[in-house]
Write an enzyme that holds these catalytic residues in place. Structure first.
Site, PDB file in Angstrom:
ATOM      1  N   SER A   1       0.812  -1.216   0.000  1.00  0.00           N
ATOM      2  CA  SER A   1       0.000   0.000   0.000  1.00  0.00           C
ATOM      3  C   SER A   1       0.852   1.275   0.000  1.00  0.00           C
ATOM      4  CB  SER A   1      -0.963  -0.002   1.180  1.00  0.00           C
ATOM      5  OG  SER A   1      -0.227   0.024   2.371  1.00  0.00           O
ATOM      6  N   SER A   2       2.043   1.201   0.614  1.00  0.00           N
ATOM      7  CA  SER A   2       2.899   2.397   0.650  1.00  0.00           C
ATOM      8  C   SER A   2       3.233   2.879  -0.758  1.00  0.00           C
ATOM      9  CB  SER A   2       4.219   2.091   1.354  1.00  0.00           C
ATOM     10  OG  SER A   2       4.006   1.381   2.511  1.00  0.00           O
TER      11      SER A   2
ATOM     12  N   GLY B   1       1.336   1.933  -3.555  1.00  0.00           N
ATOM     13  CA  GLY B   1       0.081   2.231  -4.233  1.00  0.00           C
ATOM     14  C   GLY B   1      -0.327   3.678  -3.997  1.00  0.00           C
ATOM     15  N   ARG B   2      -0.038   4.165  -2.797  1.00  0.00           N
ATOM     16  CA  ARG B   2      -0.415   5.536  -2.443  1.00  0.00           C
ATOM     17  C   ARG B   2       0.379   6.585  -3.206  1.00  0.00           C
ATOM     18  NH1 ARG B   2      -1.246   4.788   4.079  1.00  0.00           N
ATOM     19  NH2 ARG B   2      -2.190   2.744   3.839  1.00  0.00           N
TER      20      ARG B   2
ATOM     21  N   GLU C   1       4.410  -5.566 -14.218  1.00  0.00           N
ATOM     22  CA  GLU C   1       4.319  -4.347 -15.023  1.00  0.00           C
ATOM     23  C   GLU C   1       3.768  -3.235 -14.159  1.00  0.00           C
ATOM     24  OE1 GLU C   1       0.969  -3.517 -17.564  1.00  0.00           O
ATOM     25  OE2 GLU C   1       1.768  -1.645 -16.755  1.00  0.00           O
TER      26      GLU C   1
ATOM     27  N   GLN D   1       3.287  -7.410  -2.947  1.00  0.00           N
ATOM     28  CA  GLN D   1       2.772  -8.446  -2.027  1.00  0.00           C
ATOM     29  C   GLN D   1       2.160  -9.557  -2.853  1.00  0.00           C
ATOM     30  OE1 GLN D   1       0.013  -6.394   0.530  1.00  0.00           O
ATOM     31  NE2 GLN D   1       1.475  -6.409   2.225  1.00  0.00           N
TER      32      GLN D   1
ATOM     33  N   GLN E   1      11.650 -17.992 -16.285  1.00  0.00           N
ATOM     34  CA  GLN E   1      12.158 -16.650 -16.612  1.00  0.00           C
ATOM     35  C   GLN E   1      12.749 -16.013 -15.360  1.00  0.00           C
ATOM     36  OE1 GLN E   1      12.642 -15.272 -19.412  1.00  0.00           O
ATOM     37  NE2 GLN E   1      11.540 -16.799 -20.627  1.00  0.00           N
TER      38      GLN E   1
END
Lengths: 357, 214, 97
Positions: free
Chosen positions: B126-127, B129-130, B150, B169, B191
């Site tokens: 989340s850190s 994503g924010r 990606e 995560q 890969q």
């Protein structure tokens, strides 16, 4: 040669520095090296080189060439696709022979398929002589030597052919420590070859040393690759016959007493250097992780070097083993990917633990 | 001891399927049925997720001289899709910059091998994503390799991160039956570096083109 | 290839040693004298068979082996337990030139 040679070199170097100054180095030692070269260049430029005598012109011409060569290496080393994994393995091996924090390893990728080599701007003796000269003349010092590792661009992720670099590292070590040259001196009382016979002797001795050097770390895999690229090559002025090179390495790996290995070890012992000996630990293929399609873990660096032999053994038997359902391209890629990740995991884990200390 | 279970989390014995919890994950890791390597710190394994780190290899999509990326053609005359990407490597601890609106592919530092009855999904911590970064990826049961991720910076400010940072995560889900990953030809087996899009290698492209003249 | 080799390393070492020997001949207490004396003593010992070729120090390999190849007879006349006679330095300088 007169002062105009110096002038021409200085003008060309000015251009070279103008381009290289925009390089961004992730390794601060490279930046320091660059600054030292620039300081030396400035001092030479400010000097009244038109009044140099013949000897000073020769010496300065050499200095300027060293600066050129170093910039060439540094320019190549900003490479953003550095093959860290194979370089890490080579560094581990080099550390057994030359414990020298003065080296900075730089990498370049060549367009030529056979361009595997290690090269340095200076030998130990030249490095000291050069520093004595510039310290006397300009009060400056060059504190690091560069080693350039070159490998072909298209093979930079081909860990099967990378075994060649262990052979090339052997040439580098030989050259730095004057191993084959000492054998030449002992046998012919000359420090440089002076005819076909002595040149052949030196070349063959160098090749045997490099083969044995590689065999210490990567078992027989260097010879396996040799068998693909130079099968049944006869004896030549530059190289012994492929068959006899392979036989010497195999005898060494099987701990048979061979005259040339005994002679090398006698020399290494008297030079207070490490001996030629097996420096890898075998991993049993039937229990290795690669056959379960995930990276191999290593107990120590001697197992790490063995990954190349393991990779070759798996790839050569791919029609019969766990890879048989895959296409030939996939087999090749899987082996290379797993070797790369095995090495990378070992190095990352080790560095992580070191960072915790 | 890497794989000591906490005892704090109660095993969900009734639930044969669904989201795996910490002790179940640790159990699979211990038995080598689930591979996550290197797992540099055991606390990467959380209550229902495992933190994964940014690896060392990146592919950045660049605006080149071609007007568009052609996903319809794959022959020797056409420009390969990978030529639209710039490849770059970092050592662990070196930084990488996510520029606004530039899709970047990277591999996780961790190599994964999933059992045939477990799939996983990946999300940003989340850190991150924010900060305006976004990602969503699913990993098939039986997959082996580093996860190819990606990410696009959807904000208007470049974001600098260190290679090796815990950024992603992963959550694991158990199925009630096995799925055979190698039942079909897999392009991405084992890969360890990000792989560019292979949209133009879709076998249906020829069929679709032939329908135009019918 | 336009040039076979831009820098011949041994020529270069020779050039730098010429500098050092010129300095010693001019100023008898040159700061490099200790280094050069060590190399000459090592060469004397190898020439007389009291040290093995294989044990030659790599830091002064070129100088020692050049002396062994081109100055061996004279080396055998010198005494490794005494100071290097002053006349030896110009002799070696001429050799390097």
């Amino acid at each position: 040669m007169d002062y105009k040679t110096i002038e021409l070199n200085l003008c060309q170097l000015e251009e070279s520095f103008a381009k290289s100054r925009s390089n961004i180095y992730s390794d601060f030692r490279k930046e320091e090296h660059f600054q030292e070269l620039y300081a030396l260049f400035q001092k030479i430029k400010e000097n009244d080189y038109q009044k140099f005598d013949e000897q000073e012109i020769l010496n300065h011409n050499y200095l300027l060439n060293v600066i050129f060569k170093s910039l060439e290496y540094l320019d190549n080393s900003t490479l953003n696709v550095t093959p860290y994994e194979i370089i890490s393995c080579l560094e581990f091996a080099l550390n057994d022979w030359i414990k020298d924090d003065d080296f900075i390893i730089v990498t370049s990728l060549s367009n030529k398929k056979t361009d595997f080599y290690l090269e340095t701007t200076l030998s130990e003796e030249s490095f000291e002589l050069l520093n004595q000269f510039i310290n006397n003349k300009y009060g400056l010092k060059i504190s690091k030597k560069l080693i350039q590792i070159s490998l072909p661009k298209i093979l930079s992720r081909d860990y099967l052919s990378s075994v060649v670099l262990y052979h090339e590292l052997g040439h580098f070590v030989d050259n730095q420590l004057n191993i084959s040259k000492k054998m030449l001196l002992k046998k012919y009382s000359i420090n440089q070859p002076n005819d076909d016979e002595t040149s052949r002797y030196l070349n063959h001795t160098m090749e045997y040393f490099a083969d044995l050097f590689a065999a210490q770390y990567v078992n027989n895999s260097s010879n396996t690759y040799l068998g693909y690229i130079a099968p049944e090559h006869p004896d030549s002025q530059t190289h012994p016959a492929t068959r006899s090179r392979i036989n010497v390495s195999l005898d060494f790996l099987n701990s048979k007493s061979i005259e040339i290995v005994d002679e090398f070890n006698k020399l290494l012992h008297l030079s207070s250097l490490p001996l030629l000996e097996i420096r890898h630990s075998k991993i049993d293929i039937s229990y290795c992780n690669l056959t379960k399609l995930y990276p191999q873990n290593f107990e120590d660096v001697s197992e790490l070097h063995y990954i190349f032999q393991l990779g070759w053994d798996i790839w050569e038997d791919a029609e019969n083993n766990f890879l048989k359902e895959f296409s030939s391209r996939q087999r090749y890629n899987i082996v290379n990917n797993l070797i790369e990740k095995s090495i990378s995991n070992y190095v990352v884990q080790k560095n992580w633990e070191d960072a915790n200390e | 001891m890497w794989f000591r279970k906490t005892g704090k989390t109660q095993m969900n014995s009734n639930s044969k399927t669904g989201l795996l919890i910490k002790d179940e994950i640790l159990d699979l890791l211990e038995k080598k049925e689930l591979i996550i390597e290197p797992l540099l710190e055991i606390d990467q394994v959380g209550e229902i997720t495992v933190d994964l780190r940014i690896g060392t290899d990146f592919l950045s999509l660049q605006q080149g001289r071609n007007a568009f990326i052609d996903t319809t053609t794959n022959n020797i005359k056409s420009r390969p899709i990978k030529s639209h990407y710039t490849q770059t490597r970092r050592k662990i601890g070196e930084y990488f910059l996510f520029h606004p609106n530039q899709p970047v592919l990277f591999s996780t530092l961790e190599y994964l091998k999933l059992p045939p009855n477990i799939y996983a999904d990946l999300n940003l911590r989340s850190s991150f994503g924010r900060l305006g970064l976004g990602l969503s990826t699913i990993i098939q049961p039986g997959y082996c390799g580093c996860a190819s991720v990606e990410i696009t910076n959807r904000g208007n400010t470049p974001i600098r991160v260190l290679s090796g940072t815990r950024m992603v995560q992963i959550r694991f889900y158990k199925l009630d039956s096995n799925s055979e990953y190698f039942n079909k030809v897999r392009k991405y087996t084992c890969q360890v570096r990000p792989v560019p899009s292979k949209a133009n290698e879709d076998s249906e492209l020829v069929k679709l083109k032939s329908m135009k003249s019918k | 290839m336009y040039l076979a080799q831009v820098i011949k390393n041994d020529d270069v070492k020779s050039d730098f040693y010429i500098n050092i020997f010129e300095d010693i001949v001019k100023n008898h207490d040159s700061s490099f004298k200790v280094l050069v004396d060590d190399a000459i003593l090592e060469a004397i010992n190898v020439a007389k068979g009291t040290a093995d070729i294989y044990s030659i120090n790599n830091n002064r390999y070129f100088l020692v082996t050049t002396l062994l190849e081109r100055f061996k007879f004279r080396l055998t006349e010198l005494n490794s337990s005494q100071n290097i006679p002053d006349e030896v330095y110009p002799e070696i300088l001429n050799l390097l030139k």
